[in-house]
Design a protein around this motif. Sequence first.
Motif, mmCIF file in Angstrom:
data_model
loop_
_atom_site.group_PDB
_atom_site.id
_atom_site.type_symbol
_atom_site.label_atom_id
_atom_site.label_comp_id
_atom_site.label_asym_id
_atom_site.label_seq_id
_atom_site.Cartn_x
_atom_site.Cartn_y
_atom_site.Cartn_z
ATOM 1 N N LEU A 296 0.824 -1.206 0.000
ATOM 2 C CA LEU A 296 0.000 0.000 0.000
ATOM 3 C C LEU A 296 0.859 1.257 0.000
ATOM 4 C CD1 LEU A 296 -2.832 -0.949 2.514
ATOM 5 C CD2 LEU A 296 -2.941 -0.874 0.024
ATOM 6 N N GLY A 297 1.980 1.217 0.665
ATOM 7 C CA GLY A 297 2.848 2.392 0.739
ATOM 8 C C GLY A 297 3.621 2.650 -0.532
ATOM 9 N N LYS A 298 3.617 1.695 -1.451
ATOM 10 C CA LYS A 298 4.361 1.857 -2.693
ATOM 11 C C LYS A 298 3.621 2.722 -3.708
ATOM 12 C CE LYS A 298 6.863 -0.822 -6.089
ATOM 13 N NZ LYS A 298 7.099 -2.126 -6.666
ATOM 14 N N GLY A 299 2.372 3.040 -3.435
ATOM 15 C CA GLY A 299 1.576 3.834 -4.371
ATOM 16 C C GLY A 299 2.226 5.175 -4.678
ATOM 17 N N GLU A 300 1.904 5.700 -5.837
ATOM 18 C CA GLU A 300 2.503 6.957 -6.272
ATOM 19 C C GLU A 300 1.621 8.107 -5.822
ATOM 20 O OE1 GLU A 300 3.284 6.796 -10.399
ATOM 21 O OE2 GLU A 300 4.311 4.864 -10.266
ATOM 22 N N TRP A 301 1.741 8.474 -4.591
ATOM 23 C CA TRP A 301 0.947 9.557 -4.032
ATOM 24 C C TRP A 301 1.572 10.880 -4.402
ATOM 25 C CZ3 TRP A 301 1.907 13.401 -0.326
ATOM 26 C CH2 TRP A 301 0.792 14.093 0.099
ATOM 27 N N GLN A 302 0.750 11.808 -4.865
ATOM 28 C CA GLN A 302 1.201 13.148 -5.204
ATOM 29 C C GLN A 302 0.526 14.128 -4.260
ATOM 30 O OE1 GLN A 302 3.407 14.056 -7.538
ATOM 31 N NE2 GLN A 302 3.757 11.935 -8.158
ATOM 32 N N PRO A 303 1.287 15.047 -3.704
ATOM 33 C CA PRO A 303 0.644 16.044 -2.845
ATOM 34 C C PRO A 303 -0.304 16.904 -3.678
ATOM 35 C CG PRO A 303 2.950 16.593 -3.206
ATOM 36 C CD PRO A 303 2.720 15.252 -3.809
ATOM 37 N N PRO A 304 -1.373 17.416 -3.070
ATOM 38 C CA PRO A 304 -2.311 18.233 -3.831
ATOM 39 C C PRO A 304 -1.639 19.503 -4.347
ATOM 40 C CG PRO A 304 -2.895 18.210 -1.501
ATOM 41 C CD PRO A 304 -1.775 17.254 -1.687
ATOM 42 N N SER A 305 -2.085 19.925 -5.513
ATOM 43 C CA SER A 305 -1.499 21.140 -6.088
ATOM 44 C C SER A 305 -1.919 22.366 -5.279
ATOM 45 C CB SER A 305 -1.938 21.291 -7.540
ATOM 46 O OG SER A 305 -3.338 21.514 -7.591
ATOM 47 N N ARG A 306 -1.283 23.468 -5.567
ATOM 48 C CA ARG A 306 -1.564 24.708 -4.836
ATOM 49 C C ARG A 306 -3.016 25.149 -5.039
ATOM 50 N NH1 ARG A 306 0.935 27.288 -0.883
ATOM 51 N NH2 ARG A 306 2.894 27.702 -1.874
ATOM 52 N N GLN A 307 -3.546 24.945 -6.245
ATOM 53 C CA GLN A 307 -4.928 25.339 -6.530
ATOM 54 C C GLN A 307 -5.905 24.483 -5.735
ATOM 55 O OE1 GLN A 307 -5.054 24.783 -10.707
ATOM 56 N NE2 GLN A 307 -4.005 26.715 -11.186
ATOM 57 N N GLU A 308 -5.642 23.191 -5.639
ATOM 58 C CA GLU A 308 -6.526 22.318 -4.867
ATOM 59 C C GLU A 308 -6.476 22.649 -3.383
ATOM 60 O OE1 GLU A 308 -5.527 18.323 -5.761
ATOM 61 O OE2 GLU A 308 -6.145 18.456 -7.857
ATOM 62 N N GLN A 309 -5.311 23.058 -2.911
ATOM 63 C CA GLN A 309 -5.196 23.418 -1.504
ATOM 64 C C GLN A 309 -5.985 24.682 -1.203
ATOM 65 O OE1 GLN A 309 -1.096 23.771 -0.435
ATOM 66 N NE2 GLN A 309 -0.752 21.558 -0.352
ATOM 67 N N GLU A 310 -5.942 25.652 -2.132
ATOM 68 C CA GLU A 310 -6.629 26.929 -1.900
ATOM 69 C C GLU A 310 -8.139 26.779 -1.938
ATOM 70 O OE1 GLU A 310 -5.017 29.534 -4.808
ATOM 71 O OE2 GLU A 310 -3.109 29.772 -3.746
ATOM 72 N N LYS A 311 -8.672 25.919 -2.817
ATOM 73 C CA LYS A 311 -10.118 25.782 -2.893
ATOM 74 C C LYS A 311 -10.662 24.731 -1.927
ATOM 75 C CE LYS A 311 -10.353 22.443 -6.662
ATOM 76 N NZ LYS A 311 -10.829 22.178 -7.998
ATOM 77 N N GLY A 312 -9.771 23.936 -1.313
ATOM 78 C CA GLY A 312 -10.210 22.902 -0.380
ATOM 79 C C GLY A 312 -10.427 23.458 1.008
ATOM 80 N N SER A 313 -10.502 22.583 1.961
ATOM 81 C CA SER A 313 -10.744 23.004 3.341
ATOM 82 C C SER A 313 -9.465 23.480 4.022
ATOM 83 C CB SER A 313 -11.333 21.842 4.147
ATOM 84 O OG SER A 313 -10.398 20.784 4.191
ATOM 85 N N ILE A 314 -8.344 23.350 3.330
ATOM 86 C CA ILE A 314 -7.087 23.829 3.901
ATOM 87 C C ILE A 314 -7.020 25.338 3.681
ATOM 88 C CG2 ILE A 314 -4.588 23.672 3.836
ATOM 89 C CD1 ILE A 314 -4.929 20.843 2.703
ATOM 90 N N SER A 315 -6.955 26.062 4.730
ATOM 91 C CA SER A 315 -6.867 27.514 4.588
ATOM 92 C C SER A 315 -5.552 27.996 5.164
ATOM 93 C CB SER A 315 -8.039 28.193 5.302
ATOM 94 O OG SER A 315 -7.995 27.884 6.672
ATOM 95 N N GLN A 316 -5.023 29.007 4.514
ATOM 96 C CA GLN A 316 -3.765 29.574 4.984
ATOM 97 C C GLN A 316 -4.095 30.783 5.845
ATOM 98 O OE1 GLN A 316 -1.396 30.397 1.581
ATOM 99 N NE2 GLN A 316 -1.159 28.252 1.025
ATOM 100 N N VAL A 317 -3.673 30.716 7.085
ATOM 101 C CA VAL A 317 -3.944 31.797 8.024
ATOM 102 C C VAL A 317 -2.620 32.451 8.371
ATOM 103 C CG1 VAL A 317 -4.863 32.372 10.302
ATOM 104 C CG2 VAL A 317 -5.909 30.541 8.942
ATOM 105 N N SER A 318 -2.561 33.761 8.224
ATOM 106 C CA SER A 318 -1.327 34.459 8.581
ATOM 107 C C SER A 318 -1.427 34.909 10.040
ATOM 108 C CB SER A 318 -1.100 35.662 7.671
ATOM 109 O OG SER A 318 -2.184 36.561 7.791
ATOM 110 N N LEU A 319 -0.390 34.633 10.779
ATOM 111 C CA LEU A 319 -0.361 35.027 12.181
ATOM 112 C C LEU A 319 0.254 36.422 12.308
ATOM 113 C CD1 LEU A 319 0.898 31.677 13.681
ATOM 114 C CD2 LEU A 319 -1.427 32.543 13.642
#
Length: 61
Positions: A37-60
């Motif tokens: 299972l760990g051998k799969g070719e996982w790709q991190p989400p692109s910057r666009q997917e991160q911005e429109k997803g539930s991941i939000s960038q908060v500046s402190l």
Amino acid sequence: MVFGDICNKGDNVRERLAYLIVIAMLILLVTFVLAVLGKGEWQPPSRQEQEKGSISQVSLL
């Protein structure tokens, strides 16, 4: 009575050896499954997917 005690002692050794073999097989099976299972070719989400997803960038401040 002495012969009965010797036979019982041998059964305990066989039982422990059987448990040891079963546990070793389970460890090998889990290791193999995780490796496959760990051998799969996982790709991190692109910057666009991160911005429109539930991941939000908060500046402190």
